[in-house]
Design a protein around this motif. Structure first.
Motif, PDB file in Angstrom:
ATOM      1  N   ARG A 145       0.843  -1.195   0.000  1.00  0.00           N
ATOM      2  CA  ARG A 145       0.000   0.000   0.000  1.00  0.00           C
ATOM      3  C   ARG A 145       0.882   1.251   0.000  1.00  0.00           C
ATOM      4  O   ARG A 145       0.638   2.203  -0.735  1.00  0.00           O
ATOM      5  N   LEU A 146       1.944   1.243   0.801  1.00  0.00           N
ATOM      6  CA  LEU A 146       2.848   2.387   0.872  1.00  0.00           C
ATOM      7  C   LEU A 146       3.576   2.574  -0.458  1.00  0.00           C
ATOM      8  O   LEU A 146       3.691   3.696  -0.958  1.00  0.00           O
ATOM      9  N   LEU A 147       4.054   1.507  -1.058  1.00  0.00           N
ATOM     10  CA  LEU A 147       4.731   1.617  -2.348  1.00  0.00           C
ATOM     11  C   LEU A 147       3.785   2.155  -3.424  1.00  0.00           C
ATOM     12  O   LEU A 147       4.182   2.961  -4.266  1.00  0.00           O
ATOM     13  N   THR A 148       2.520   1.733  -3.375  1.00  0.00           N
ATOM     14  CA  THR A 148       1.521   2.231  -4.328  1.00  0.00           C
ATOM     15  C   THR A 148       1.247   3.710  -4.102  1.00  0.00           C
ATOM     16  O   THR A 148       1.158   4.489  -5.061  1.00  0.00           O
ATOM     17  N   LYS A 149       1.150   4.130  -2.849  1.00  0.00           N
ATOM     18  CA  LYS A 149       0.927   5.542  -2.548  1.00  0.00           C
ATOM     19  C   LYS A 149       2.077   6.396  -3.073  1.00  0.00           C
ATOM     20  O   LYS A 149       1.857   7.475  -3.632  1.00  0.00           O
ATOM     21  N   ILE A 150       3.303   5.930  -2.910  1.00  0.00           N
ATOM     22  CA  ILE A 150       4.459   6.664  -3.424  1.00  0.00           C
ATOM     23  C   ILE A 150       4.360   6.778  -4.947  1.00  0.00           C
ATOM     24  O   ILE A 150       4.572   7.853  -5.522  1.00  0.00           O
ATOM     25  N   ALA A 151       4.008   5.673  -5.613  1.00  0.00           N
ATOM     26  CA  ALA A 151       3.939   5.657  -7.073  1.00  0.00           C
ATOM     27  C   ALA A 151       2.869   6.609  -7.613  1.00  0.00           C
ATOM     28  O   ALA A 151       3.030   7.172  -8.695  1.00  0.00           O
ATOM     29  N   LEU A 152       1.807   6.820  -6.860  1.00  0.00           N
ATOM     30  CA  LEU A 152       0.685   7.631  -7.339  1.00  0.00           C
ATOM     31  C   LEU A 152       0.737   9.094  -6.922  1.00  0.00           C
ATOM     32  O   LEU A 152      -0.081   9.890  -7.381  1.00  0.00           O
ATOM     33  N   ASP A 153       1.671   9.469  -6.069  1.00  0.00           N
ATOM     34  CA  ASP A 153       1.716  10.839  -5.548  1.00  0.00           C
ATOM     35  C   ASP A 153       2.904  11.599  -6.127  1.00  0.00           C
ATOM     36  O   ASP A 153       4.037  11.385  -5.720  1.00  0.00           O
ATOM     37  N   ASN A 154       2.652  12.508  -7.073  1.00  0.00           N
ATOM     38  CA  ASN A 154       3.728  13.292  -7.682  1.00  0.00           C
ATOM     39  C   ASN A 154       4.405  14.215  -6.685  1.00  0.00           C
ATOM     40  O   ASN A 154       5.554  14.614  -6.884  1.00  0.00           O
ATOM     41  N   ARG A 155       3.731  14.574  -5.594  1.00  0.00           N
ATOM     42  CA  ARG A 155       4.336  15.442  -4.577  1.00  0.00           C
ATOM     43  C   ARG A 155       5.532  14.764  -3.904  1.00  0.00           C
ATOM     44  O   ARG A 155       6.423  15.430  -3.400  1.00  0.00           O
ATOM     45  N   PHE A 156       5.537  13.442  -3.899  1.00  0.00           N
ATOM     46  CA  PHE A 156       6.652  12.703  -3.303  1.00  0.00           C
ATOM     47  C   PHE A 156       7.975  13.116  -3.947  1.00  0.00           C
ATOM     48  O   PHE A 156       8.996  13.191  -3.280  1.00  0.00           O
ATOM     49  N   TRP A 157       7.936  13.400  -5.256  1.00  0.00           N
ATOM     50  CA  TRP A 157       9.159  13.692  -6.011  1.00  0.00           C
ATOM     51  C   TRP A 157       9.470  15.178  -6.110  1.00  0.00           C
ATOM     52  O   TRP A 157      10.347  15.581  -6.858  1.00  0.00           O
ATOM     53  N   ALA A 158       8.774  16.014  -5.345  1.00  0.00           N
ATOM     54  CA  ALA A 158       9.021  17.460  -5.383  1.00  0.00           C
ATOM     55  C   ALA A 158      10.477  17.760  -5.041  1.00  0.00           C
ATOM     56  O   ALA A 158      11.058  17.155  -4.142  1.00  0.00           O
ATOM     57  N   GLU A 159      11.047  18.717  -5.765  1.00  0.00           N
ATOM     58  CA  GLU A 159      12.437  19.096  -5.524  1.00  0.00           C
ATOM     59  C   GLU A 159      12.562  19.918  -4.252  1.00  0.00           C
ATOM     60  O   GLU A 159      11.587  20.425  -3.721  1.00  0.00           O
ATOM     61  N   GLY A 160      13.783  20.056  -3.807  1.00  0.00           N
ATOM     62  CA  GLY A 160      14.072  20.881  -2.644  1.00  0.00           C
ATOM     63  C   GLY A 160      14.359  20.046  -1.405  1.00  0.00           C
ATOM     64  O   GLY A 160      13.975  18.883  -1.305  1.00  0.00           O
ATOM     65  N   TYR A 161      15.060  20.674  -0.475  1.00  0.00           N
ATOM     66  CA  TYR A 161      15.384  20.037   0.793  1.00  0.00           C
ATOM     67  C   TYR A 161      14.234  20.265   1.762  1.00  0.00           C
ATOM     68  O   TYR A 161      13.678  21.356   1.838  1.00  0.00           O
ATOM     69  N   HIS A 162      13.903  19.221   2.494  1.00  0.00           N
ATOM     70  CA  HIS A 162      12.792  19.268   3.434  1.00  0.00           C
ATOM     71  C   HIS A 162      13.296  18.854   4.814  1.00  0.00           C
ATOM     72  O   HIS A 162      14.238  18.070   4.936  1.00  0.00           O
ATOM     73  N   TRP A 163      12.633  19.345   5.840  1.00  0.00           N
ATOM     74  CA  TRP A 163      12.945  18.992   7.216  1.00  0.00           C
ATOM     75  C   TRP A 163      11.676  18.506   7.893  1.00  0.00           C
ATOM     76  O   TRP A 163      10.605  19.089   7.728  1.00  0.00           O
ATOM     77  N   TRP A 164      11.805  17.409   8.637  1.00  0.00           N
ATOM     78  CA  TRP A 164      10.680  16.906   9.433  1.00  0.00           C
ATOM     79  C   TRP A 164      11.216  16.542  10.808  1.00  0.00           C
ATOM     80  O   TRP A 164      12.204  15.815  10.928  1.00  0.00           O
ATOM     81  N   GLY A 165      10.567  17.033  11.847  1.00  0.00           N
ATOM     82  CA  GLY A 165      10.997  16.817  13.224  1.00  0.00           C
ATOM     83  C   GLY A 165      10.683  15.446  13.781  1.00  0.00           C
ATOM     84  O   GLY A 165      10.966  15.183  14.946  1.00  0.00           O
TER      85      GLY A 165
END
Length: 193
Positions: A12-32
């Motif tokens: 399910r997680l692999l499918t969600k990654i494949a279907l979400d173009n936001r996953f591949w957005a450029e730029g550096y991100h930070w998550w706490g």
């Protein structure tokens, strides 16, 4: 270094990654991290899956959060550089707090680096190998390891050691990089969330 193939068992997680173009957005991100902030993206879900639910490391470590970004490199994309005797899509470097280094010359490195290949098309590419040396200096005279991109492969390594991505000569190499930091980089407040 740890390499685990077929790491994500949650289809399910692999499918969600494949279907979400936001996953591949450029730029550096930070998550706490899940202990400080809500899980608000598929990248956060992946990080949680790797480091909370299925952590392959035996040692415990204290971190303040995760720096994450994607790397997309294609054959003939015009982004290849000649560097230290070879052709690379990502030239030789070691991960560090760039702001700290630029301001003071002090090198502060992430605790752990991660590369994950969630795109099945990566199995069709030529080139694009991750090249890792056992040094914290820009010195390519010593031995190195070459790791082929492979769908659903997780690589955990010391990102403070010298590494590069060799030229992709056919296809497109898509990967996500995740660094774990004990002390957040200076510019983490300016990174995308």
């Amino acid at each position: 270094m740890i390499i685990i193939d077929d790491f994500v068992q949650d289809k399910r997680l692999l499918t969600k990654i494949a279907l979400d173009n936001r996953f591949w957005a450029e730029g550096y991100h930070w998550w706490g991290g899940w202990w400080n902030e809500d899980i608000t993206s598929i990248r956060h879900e992946l990080i949680t899956y790797i480091y909370r639910d299925n952590c392959p490391l035996k040692d415990s470590f204290g971190i303040q959060g995760f720096e994450h970004w994607t790397g997309i490199h294609s054959a003939n994309d015009g982004k290849v550089v000649e560097n230290l005797g070879g052709r690379y899509h990502l030239k030789h470097h070691f991960d560090k707090d760039e702001e700290q280094w630029g301001a003071t010359g002090e090198i502060k490195r992430p605790t752990i680096g991660t590369v994950f290949y969630p795109d099945p098309e990566v199995d069709k590419i030529e080139g694009g190998m991750l090249q890792l040396w056992n040094t914290h200096e820009v010195d390519v005279s010593g031995p190195y390891e070459l790791i082929k991109p492979k769908f659903n492969r997780l690589i955990i390594f010391d990102a403070g050691k010298l590494h590069a991505v060799q030229e992709v000569t056919r296809g497109t190499r898509k990967a996500i990089a995740i660094n774990l930091w004990e002390v957040a980089p200076i510019d983490s407040n300016n990174m995308l969330k």
